[in-house]
Structures are given as C-alpha cells and as structure tokens.
Design a protein around this motif. Sequence first.
Motif, PDB file in Angstrom:
ATOM      1  N   ALA A  59       0.635  -1.065   0.017  1.00 37.47           N
ATOM      2  CA  ALA A  59      -0.579  -0.096   0.293  1.00 37.47           C
ATOM      3  C   ALA A  59       0.390   1.147   0.210  1.00 37.47           C
ATOM      4  CB  ALA A  59      -0.854   0.206   1.404  1.00 37.47           C
ATOM      5  N   ILE A  60       0.661   2.157  -1.037  1.00 40.62           N
ATOM      6  CA  ILE A  60       1.270   3.377  -0.629  1.00 40.62           C
ATOM      7  C   ILE A  60       0.300   4.616  -1.068  1.00 40.62           C
ATOM      8  CG2 ILE A  60       3.100   5.141  -2.483  1.00 40.62           C
ATOM      9  CD1 ILE A  60       4.211   2.681  -3.374  1.00 40.62           C
ATOM     10  N   THR A 102      -5.939   4.063  -7.440  1.00 41.91           N
ATOM     11  CA  THR A 102      -7.307   4.439  -6.464  1.00 41.91           C
ATOM     12  C   THR A 102      -7.685   5.060  -6.836  1.00 41.91           C
ATOM     13  OG1 THR A 102      -6.486   4.610  -4.518  1.00 41.91           O
ATOM     14  CG2 THR A 102      -6.752   2.059  -4.862  1.00 41.91           C
ATOM     15  N   GLY A 103      -7.201   6.439  -6.995  1.00 39.78           N
ATOM     16  CA  GLY A 103      -7.711   7.529  -7.546  1.00 39.78           C
ATOM     17  C   GLY A 103      -8.310   8.167  -8.634  1.00 39.78           C
ATOM     18  N   ALA A 104      -7.707   7.197  -9.849  1.00 40.09           N
ATOM     19  CA  ALA A 104      -9.062   7.285 -10.786  1.00 40.09           C
ATOM     20  C   ALA A 104     -10.183   6.165 -10.471  1.00 40.09           C
ATOM     21  CB  ALA A 104      -7.583   5.672 -11.502  1.00 40.09           C
ATOM     22  N   LEU A 156     -15.521   0.769  -2.357  1.00 46.15           N
ATOM     23  CA  LEU A 156     -14.310   0.052  -0.819  1.00 46.15           C
ATOM     24  C   LEU A 156     -14.304  -1.660  -2.014  1.00 46.15           C
ATOM     25  CD1 LEU A 156     -12.389   0.143   1.443  1.00 46.15           C
ATOM     26  CD2 LEU A 156     -14.763  -0.793   2.731  1.00 46.15           C
ATOM     27  N   ASP A 157     -15.170  -2.453  -2.135  1.00 45.02           N
ATOM     28  CA  ASP A 157     -15.530  -3.824  -2.223  1.00 45.02           C
ATOM     29  C   ASP A 157     -14.063  -3.843  -4.311  1.00 45.02           C
ATOM     30  OD1 ASP A 157     -16.156  -4.539  -0.173  1.00 45.02           O
ATOM     31  OD2 ASP A 157     -18.450  -4.787  -1.585  1.00 45.02           O
ATOM     32  N   MET A 158     -13.869  -2.712  -4.664  1.00 47.22           N
ATOM     33  CA  MET A 158     -13.712  -3.139  -6.223  1.00 47.22           C
ATOM     34  C   MET A 158     -11.936  -3.204  -5.992  1.00 47.22           C
ATOM     35  SD  MET A 158     -14.051  -0.427  -8.849  1.00 47.22           S
ATOM     36  CE  MET A 158     -16.617  -0.064  -8.806  1.00 47.22           C
ATOM     37  N   GLN A 159     -11.625  -2.359  -5.386  1.00 50.44           N
ATOM     38  CA  GLN A 159      -9.951  -2.020  -4.834  1.00 50.44           C
ATOM     39  C   GLN A 159      -9.834  -3.543  -3.996  1.00 50.44           C
ATOM     40  OE1 GLN A 159      -9.078   1.907  -2.943  1.00 50.44           O
ATOM     41  NE2 GLN A 159     -11.543   1.955  -3.101  1.00 50.44           N
ATOM     42  N   ARG A 160     -10.653  -3.615  -3.401  1.00 44.96           N
ATOM     43  CA  ARG A 160     -10.154  -4.985  -2.029  1.00 44.96           C
ATOM     44  C   ARG A 160     -10.116  -6.849  -2.627  1.00 44.96           C
ATOM     45  NH1 ARG A 160     -13.272  -4.423   3.058  1.00 44.96           N
ATOM     46  NH2 ARG A 160     -11.707  -2.845   3.813  1.00 44.96           N
ATOM     47  N   LYS A 161     -10.930  -6.391  -4.057  1.00 47.84           N
ATOM     48  CA  LYS A 161     -11.273  -7.680  -4.978  1.00 47.84           C
ATOM     49  C   LYS A 161     -10.062  -7.259  -5.790  1.00 47.84           C
ATOM     50  CE  LYS A 161     -14.683  -9.573  -7.886  1.00 47.84           C
ATOM     51  NZ  LYS A 161     -14.225  -9.954  -9.951  1.00 47.84           N
ATOM     52  N   ILE A 162      -9.407  -6.150  -6.276  1.00 47.28           N
ATOM     53  CA  ILE A 162      -8.151  -6.485  -7.145  1.00 47.28           C
ATOM     54  C   ILE A 162      -7.114  -6.921  -6.230  1.00 47.28           C
ATOM     55  CG2 ILE A 162      -6.761  -5.372  -8.225  1.00 47.28           C
ATOM     56  CD1 ILE A 162      -9.456  -3.351  -9.857  1.00 47.28           C
ATOM     57  N   ALA A 163      -7.328  -6.718  -4.977  1.00 43.27           N
ATOM     58  CA  ALA A 163      -5.884  -6.800  -4.296  1.00 43.27           C
ATOM     59  C   ALA A 163      -6.259  -8.353  -3.862  1.00 43.27           C
ATOM     60  CB  ALA A 163      -5.849  -6.560  -2.689  1.00 43.27           C
ATOM     61  N   ALA A 164      -7.344  -8.819  -3.857  1.00 39.22           N
ATOM     62  CA  ALA A 164      -7.680 -10.628  -2.892  1.00 39.22           C
ATOM     63  C   ALA A 164      -7.056 -10.981  -4.952  1.00 39.22           C
ATOM     64  CB  ALA A 164      -8.633 -10.342  -3.513  1.00 39.22           C
ATOM     65  N   GLU A 165      -7.179 -10.510  -5.611  1.00 37.17           N
ATOM     66  CA  GLU A 165      -6.751 -11.615  -6.390  1.00 37.17           C
ATOM     67  C   GLU A 165      -5.153 -11.785  -7.059  1.00 37.17           C
ATOM     68  OE1 GLU A 165      -9.393 -10.742  -9.151  1.00 37.17           O
ATOM     69  OE2 GLU A 165     -11.555 -11.616  -8.271  1.00 37.17           O
ATOM     70  N   ASN A 166      -4.414 -10.031  -7.278  1.00 36.77           N
ATOM     71  CA  ASN A 166      -3.188 -10.062  -7.289  1.00 36.77           C
ATOM     72  C   ASN A 166      -2.357  -8.978  -6.301  1.00 36.77           C
ATOM     73  OD1 ASN A 166      -4.233  -9.879 -10.733  1.00 36.77           O
ATOM     74  ND2 ASN A 166      -5.401  -8.695  -9.551  1.00 36.77           N
ATOM     75  N   VAL A 218      -0.095  -6.957  -5.427  1.00 37.69           N
ATOM     76  CA  VAL A 218      -0.380  -5.589  -6.103  1.00 37.69           C
ATOM     77  C   VAL A 218       0.425  -4.743  -5.784  1.00 37.69           C
ATOM     78  CG1 VAL A 218      -3.000  -5.535  -6.704  1.00 37.69           C
ATOM     79  CG2 VAL A 218      -2.474  -4.945  -4.524  1.00 37.69           C
ATOM     80  N   ILE A 219       0.135  -2.943  -5.869  1.00 30.76           N
ATOM     81  CA  ILE A 219       0.697  -2.162  -5.371  1.00 30.76           C
ATOM     82  C   ILE A 219       0.005  -1.415  -5.661  1.00 30.76           C
ATOM     83  CG2 ILE A 219       2.881   0.465  -5.546  1.00 30.76           C
ATOM     84  CD1 ILE A 219       4.775  -1.557  -6.613  1.00 30.76           C
ATOM     85  N   MET A 220      -0.762  -1.232  -4.818  1.00 30.07           N
ATOM     86  CA  MET A 220      -2.168  -0.186  -4.998  1.00 30.07           C
ATOM     87  C   MET A 220      -2.225   1.432  -4.012  1.00 30.07           C
ATOM     88  SD  MET A 220      -5.909  -1.093  -3.613  1.00 30.07           S
ATOM     89  CE  MET A 220      -6.149  -2.437  -4.962  1.00 30.07           C
ATOM     90  N   ASP A 221      -1.775   2.594  -4.888  1.00 30.08           N
ATOM     91  CA  ASP A 221      -2.000   3.906  -4.836  1.00 30.08           C
ATOM     92  C   ASP A 221      -2.973   4.832  -3.948  1.00 30.08           C
ATOM     93  OD1 ASP A 221      -2.747   6.193  -6.047  1.00 30.08           O
ATOM     94  OD2 ASP A 221      -0.751   4.951  -7.185  1.00 30.08           O
TER      95      ASP A 221
END
Length: 224
Positions: free
Chosen positions: A9-10, A36-38, A114-124, A126-129
């Motif tokens: 997480a950044i 995630t800002g996008a 929220l769920d959309m972001q968590r789902k991506i991290a649950a499947e890959n 990630v570096i998420m900012d």
Amino acid sequence: MPEKLISAAIDGPVGAGKSSIARTAAKRLGFIYVDTGALYRAVGLYCHRSGADMSSPADIASRLPEIKPEIRLCDGVQHIYLNGEDVSEEIRLPEISMAASAVSAVPEVRTALLDMQRKIAAENNVIMDGRDIGTVVLPDAQVKIFLTAAPEIRAKRRYDELCAKGVQTTFEEVLADLNKRDYDDSHRAVAPLKQAEDAVLADTSGLDFEQSCELVCRIIKEKL
Ligand code: DC
C-alpha cells in the motif's frame, strides 16, 4: 497451497509521485499497479459532466446508481472506464482533480468503491496507491509506505507534468490547488489521508525519480 499474494500500500499527498513511482516499482517487481485515485476521478468526472452540485454530498450520492467505474488491466496497464467509456486521459484534467477530491469526501462514494479495490488485491500481487490504502482498504497489507515530499517540490513536479501535456496553468495555481486538496483530503470525516501507524515514511524531496523508485523497491523487498 497457492502462494500467498502480496499487497503493498502506498499512500500520500497530491503530487508525491505515487503513481509514477508505484507503476515503475510494480513493473520491476512483477506486481500489478492499481491507481485507486482513478476510481474517484471517474466518479468526479461523471458528477462534473452531469452538472452535480459538488458542494452537496446528497446530490453526489444520489447519482451513484448511474455510475459504473471500472478498472480494466490491458497488458498489465490500468485503464479506467466510466459506464463503458475509456476515460483514462480525461480524468487527469485539473477540474476533475478538484471534483475527485469533492466526491471522495462522500461516505457513500467511498463505500461503493471499497469492494472493487479489495477484490483486485485479493486476486493479484499489487502495489496499490491512494490515500487510505494502508489505513482502510488493505489494513493487512504486508508493506505500507507513506510517500511524501515538500509541497513546493510536489507542485513543481505537477506543474511540469501539466505543462508537458499542454494544459494552461501557473505554478501558483497548481500549488494552491494542491494545498487545498491536501487539506480537504486530510480533514474529511471518513478515511482521511494519514500515515498508517505501521507505514514506512518515504520523503522524496531530495531524491530524483530513479532514486525514489529504488527506495520504494528496497522498502518493499525488505518487508517480503
Ligand atoms: O491520487 P489522485 O490525485 O488521482 O486522487 C484524486 C482524489 O481522489 C484525491 O484528491 C483524493 C481522492 N482519493 C481518495 O480519497 N482515496 C484514495 N484511495 C485515492 C484517491
């Protein structure tokens, strides 16, 4: 047993270089980069286009059923879609930055994304900012970095970026926008921008781009 997925997480203020540094670090480490800002920008764009009263959380929230933002990964590169339209370029306009900051203070908007972001991290891997990744979206992320730099340095970087894209603006305008967004993002009631207690502080004020990428990669590798 499948290998455990890694989340880094950044978080940090406007113009700290989160996106470009995180994108490069993700490429080097073989992770997916998620900006995630996008998502907030896509919601802001919809509200802007449809003439929402940006000072009215109720007006913004009432439009949510009409808004379907989507992150699609094309060859590992993130594109952001709004109701089926690729808006990856349009969301970068300065007026959409302000709209994104306004919609991001609305609790219903944050819940919807929220769920959309968590789902991506649950499947890959990630570096998420973002602003609240280490504190709210992925509180269990193995790596948390709070990336920052002095406001004038961040504003200069953002100003140069906008000029290179041909956007008409001044340094003073960019600095004022940046300070306002930082203030609003850090003072909203829900999921404000703040450093997670277990995040590593990375100040890139005196670093160039390559040094900043090396620093972030080193912090991530050390934590794995
Ligand atoms: O990172 P950015 O400038 O593209 O983000 C646009 C706005 O969205 C920013 O002002 C704050 C908001 N945001 C947020 O509240 N939470 C996130 N995780 C990411 C962005």
